[in-house]
Write a protein that holds these residues in place. Structure first.
Motif, PDB file in Angstrom:
ATOM      1  N   UNK A   1       0.831  -1.201   0.000  1.00 28.89           N
ATOM      2  CA  UNK A   1       0.000   0.000   0.000  1.00 28.89           C
ATOM      3  C   UNK A   1       0.863   1.248   0.000  1.00 28.89           C
ATOM      4  N   UNK A   2       1.907   1.262   0.826  1.00 25.68           N
ATOM      5  CA  UNK A   2       2.781   2.430   0.892  1.00 25.68           C
ATOM      6  C   UNK A   2       3.544   2.629  -0.416  1.00 25.68           C
ATOM      7  N   UNK A   3       3.965   1.540  -1.046  1.00 22.76           N
ATOM      8  CA  UNK A   3       4.668   1.641  -2.328  1.00 22.76           C
ATOM      9  C   UNK A   3       3.720   2.191  -3.391  1.00 22.76           C
TER      10      UNK A   3
ATOM     11  N   UNK B   1       7.104  12.588   0.536  1.00 22.39           N
ATOM     12  CA  UNK B   1       6.549  12.229   1.842  1.00 22.39           C
ATOM     13  C   UNK B   1       6.157  10.745   1.877  1.00 22.39           C
ATOM     14  N   UNK B   2       5.562  10.269   0.793  1.00 26.27           N
ATOM     15  CA  UNK B   2       5.154   8.863   0.731  1.00 26.27           C
ATOM     16  C   UNK B   2       6.379   7.953   0.741  1.00 26.27           C
ATOM     17  N   UNK B   3       7.442   8.371   0.053  1.00 23.22           N
ATOM     18  CA  UNK B   3       8.673   7.571   0.035  1.00 23.22           C
ATOM     19  C   UNK B   3       9.295   7.523   1.430  1.00 23.22           C
ATOM     20  N   UNK B   4       9.264   8.656   2.132  1.00 20.38           N
ATOM     21  CA  UNK B   4       9.812   8.704   3.492  1.00 20.38           C
ATOM     22  C   UNK B   4       9.021   7.796   4.437  1.00 20.38           C
TER      23      UNK B   4
ATOM     24  N   UNK C   1       1.617   6.317  -7.143  1.00 21.31           N
ATOM     25  CA  UNK C   1       0.504   7.177  -7.543  1.00 21.31           C
ATOM     26  C   UNK C   1       0.891   8.646  -7.497  1.00 21.31           C
ATOM     27  N   UNK C   2       1.658   9.032  -6.471  1.00 21.90           N
ATOM     28  CA  UNK C   2       2.098  10.428  -6.366  1.00 21.90           C
ATOM     29  C   UNK C   2       3.055  10.763  -7.512  1.00 21.90           C
ATOM     30  N   UNK C   3       3.909   9.818  -7.883  1.00 17.04           N
ATOM     31  CA  UNK C   3       4.838  10.032  -9.002  1.00 17.04           C
ATOM     32  C   UNK C   3       4.042  10.165 -10.297  1.00 17.04           C
TER      33      UNK C   3
END
Length: 87
Positions: free
Chosen positions: A30-32, A49-52, A37-39
């Motif tokens: 889910x986090x990946x 932020x999602x990558x962090x 999706x943000x990319x």
């Protein structure tokens, strides 16, 4: 079927650990996906932020033996590369 008490205990423990491991892998996926999706949306701030948020969870997956370290290293690399490619 299990005959020894130890074998019976292992069956109980394995089912409990399987549930925990499935939840962990699901959370990581889910986090990946949030990063991807943000990319895709081109939002660098959200992607960063999602990558962090995803990286420590992926590292925990390696530490707990749920994911292979090279798999996570490859995902780190590709995600970081895609986040940095956003203009």
């Amino acid at each position: 079927m299990a005959n020894t008490p130890q074998a019976k205990k292992r069956i109980r423990r394995n089912s409990a650990r399987t549930l925990i491991n499935k939840n962990r892998v699901s959370r990581i996926r889910t986090l990946v996906k949030k990063v991807e999706n943000a990319v895709a949306a081109g939002d660098k701030a959200a992607a960063t932020a999602a990558l962090a948020a995803a990286q420590p969870e992926m590292a925990r997956g390696v530490a707990k033996g749920v994911l292979h370290k090279n798999t996570v290293a490859r995902k780190y690399s590709r995600l970081t590369k895609s986040v940095n490619a956003i203009a």
